[in-house]
Design a protein around this motif. Structure first.
Motif, short mmCIF file in Angstrom:
data_model
loop_
_atom_site.label_atom_id
_atom_site.label_comp_id
_atom_site.label_asym_id
_atom_site.label_seq_id
_atom_site.Cartn_x
_atom_site.Cartn_y
_atom_site.Cartn_z
N GLN A 31 0.83 -1.20 0.00
CA GLN A 31 0.00 0.00 0.00
C GLN A 31 0.87 1.26 0.00
O GLN A 31 0.57 2.23 -0.71
CB GLN A 31 -0.92 0.00 1.22
CG GLN A 31 -1.85 1.21 1.27
CD GLN A 31 -2.71 1.21 2.52
OE1 GLN A 31 -2.23 0.95 3.62
NE2 GLN A 31 -4.00 1.48 2.35
N ALA A 32 1.96 1.24 0.78
CA ALA A 32 2.86 2.39 0.81
C ALA A 32 3.47 2.65 -0.56
O ALA A 32 3.58 3.80 -1.01
CB ALA A 32 3.96 2.17 1.85
N GLU A 34 2.19 1.86 -3.48
CA GLU A 34 1.15 2.39 -4.36
C GLU A 34 0.90 3.87 -4.08
O GLU A 34 0.70 4.67 -5.00
CB GLU A 34 -0.14 1.59 -4.18
CG GLU A 34 -0.03 0.16 -4.70
CD GLU A 34 -1.24 -0.68 -4.34
OE1 GLU A 34 -2.11 -0.18 -3.58
OE2 GLU A 34 -1.32 -1.84 -4.81
N GLN A 35 0.93 4.25 -2.81
CA GLN A 35 0.72 5.66 -2.47
C GLN A 35 1.89 6.52 -2.91
O GLN A 35 1.70 7.67 -3.34
CB GLN A 35 0.49 5.79 -0.96
CG GLN A 35 -0.86 5.22 -0.51
CD GLN A 35 -1.07 5.35 0.98
OE1 GLN A 35 -0.39 4.71 1.78
NE2 GLN A 35 -2.02 6.17 1.37
N LEU A 36 3.10 5.99 -2.83
CA LEU A 36 4.26 6.73 -3.32
C LEU A 36 4.19 6.91 -4.83
O LEU A 36 4.55 7.98 -5.36
CB LEU A 36 5.55 6.01 -2.92
CG LEU A 36 5.94 6.08 -1.44
CD1 LEU A 36 7.12 5.15 -1.17
CD2 LEU A 36 6.29 7.52 -1.04
N GLU A 37 3.75 5.88 -5.52
CA GLU A 37 3.58 5.99 -6.98
C GLU A 37 2.55 7.06 -7.31
O GLU A 37 2.72 7.82 -8.28
CB GLU A 37 3.18 4.64 -7.56
CG GLU A 37 4.30 3.60 -7.49
CD GLU A 37 3.83 2.20 -7.84
OE1 GLU A 37 4.68 1.35 -8.15
OE2 GLU A 37 2.60 1.96 -7.80
N GLY A 38 1.48 7.12 -6.52
CA GLY A 38 0.48 8.17 -6.73
C GLY A 38 1.05 9.55 -6.45
O GLY A 38 0.73 10.52 -7.15
N LEU A 39 1.89 9.66 -5.43
CA LEU A 39 2.54 10.92 -5.11
C LEU A 39 3.40 11.39 -6.28
O LEU A 39 3.41 12.58 -6.64
CB LEU A 39 3.40 10.77 -3.86
CG LEU A 39 4.14 12.02 -3.39
CD1 LEU A 39 3.18 12.96 -2.67
CD2 LEU A 39 5.31 11.64 -2.47
N GLY A 46 6.29 14.14 -0.06
CA GLY A 46 5.92 13.13 0.92
C GLY A 46 7.03 12.79 1.89
O GLY A 46 8.20 13.15 1.68
N LEU A 183 1.76 13.81 2.01
CA LEU A 183 1.62 12.36 2.25
C LEU A 183 2.62 11.93 3.31
O LEU A 183 3.82 12.14 3.17
CB LEU A 183 1.89 11.58 0.96
CG LEU A 183 1.88 10.05 1.08
CD1 LEU A 183 0.47 9.55 1.42
CD2 LEU A 183 2.38 9.39 -0.20
N LEU A 185 3.77 8.48 5.33
CA LEU A 185 3.69 7.02 5.38
C LEU A 185 4.63 6.51 6.46
O LEU A 185 5.75 6.98 6.58
CB LEU A 185 4.08 6.41 4.03
CG LEU A 185 3.20 6.76 2.84
CD1 LEU A 185 3.85 6.28 1.55
CD2 LEU A 185 1.81 6.16 2.99
#
Length: 273
Positions: A31-32, A34-39, A46, A183, A185
């Motif tokens: 999940q982390a 995926e969120q970094l990729e979104g960032l 972030g 963001l 994380l």
């Protein structure tokens, strides 16, 4: 890991000291990522934090490798204890810029370079960010803030221990920097189930069978390491050395206990008989 151990277990690589091409991703780390990729896609700012040994740097490296194409330019700084001027010079050098005199001139050159790269997305990763000094943190903030243009011309990720948040970003002097982070994380230690998965993943990547460790040995590794991947790997490799030295085909409880006596401080190596 000893060469004899690698040969004894038929390994192609050291399973833990040399990270595999793809890291072990438990649900939290997946999940982390995926969120970094979104960032990166939205060009944000972030912070990736967690206790020492929780796998922050490994995850950041994997992210950088996955983005290494014509749409991104990766600038990875492995240490953030540089003085403000040194950080600017380091960034400029990594970007291939001609050295300049003075922080202001260097910062201006870096900003201009970030603008010139568009639409390519520069991704700047500052590791060990808990070491950032106040003046250096101001330089980091200025990379993101151009009064003449509110568009984001790069992605910036701070990677550090929990001290980054607890002892740095909570300070009033860093409030302007903290407000720009969109963001946060945090990587927590692995639980027992994912400790088993972590060891199995690394063994398979190194060419070994994934049932090399007896379940009680894995449980003890998890307990001694508190679920931290770095310590899990250190204990596991040393235990494998011990098993190979005794010509044992599997790693047992006794091998982990012996490993703990050599790789952990005395107060942490004490285990129940």
């Amino acid at each position: 890991m000893l060469d004899f151990t690698r040969a004894f277990f038929g390994l192609t690589d050291p399973p833990f000291t040399r990270p595999p091409a793809e890291p072990f991703l438990d649900p939290l780390r997946r999940q982390a990522l995926e969120q970094l990729e979104g960032l990166v896609r939205r060009r944000g700012f972030g912070a990736l934090v967690g206790p020492p040994g929780s796998g922050k740097t490994a995850l950041a490296h994997y992210l950088c490798r996955s983005l290494n194409d014509n749409r991104h330019r990766i600038v990875y700084v492995p240490f953030s204890f540089l003085k403000n001027g040194q950080l600017v010079q380091h960034l400029a050098a990594r970007m291939g810029l001609t050295p300049t005199r003075g922080i202001a001139a260097g910062l201006r050159a870096v900003r201009q370079h970030l603008h010139s790269l568009q639409p390519v997305n520069p991704v700047i990763v500052l590791d060990e960010a808990e070491q950032l000094e106040t003046d250096t943190a101001h330089v980091v903030r200025s990379l993101l803030h151009d009064r003449a243009d509110t568009a984001h011309h790069c992605t910036l990720i701070l990677v550090g221990t929990d001290r980054l948040v607890d002892q740095k970003l909570r300070l009033q002097v860093h409030e302007p920097l903290r407000q720009r982070i969109t963001l946060y994380l945090r990587l927590a230690p692995l639980d027992r189930e994912n400790t088993t998965g972590y060891i199995a993943h690394h063994l398979r990547a190194a060419g070994a069978r994934d049932d090399l460790f007896e379940p009680p040995a894995v449980e003890l590794i998890h307990e001694l390491a508190d679920g931290l991947p770095r310590i899990i790997g250190t204990l596991a490799e040393t235990a494998m050395d011990n098993a190979a030295a005794g010509q044992h085909s599997t790693v047992a409880l006794e091998h982990v206990r012996a490993a703990a006596e050599t790789v952990l401080p005395p107060q942490l190596a004490r285990v129940k008989p």
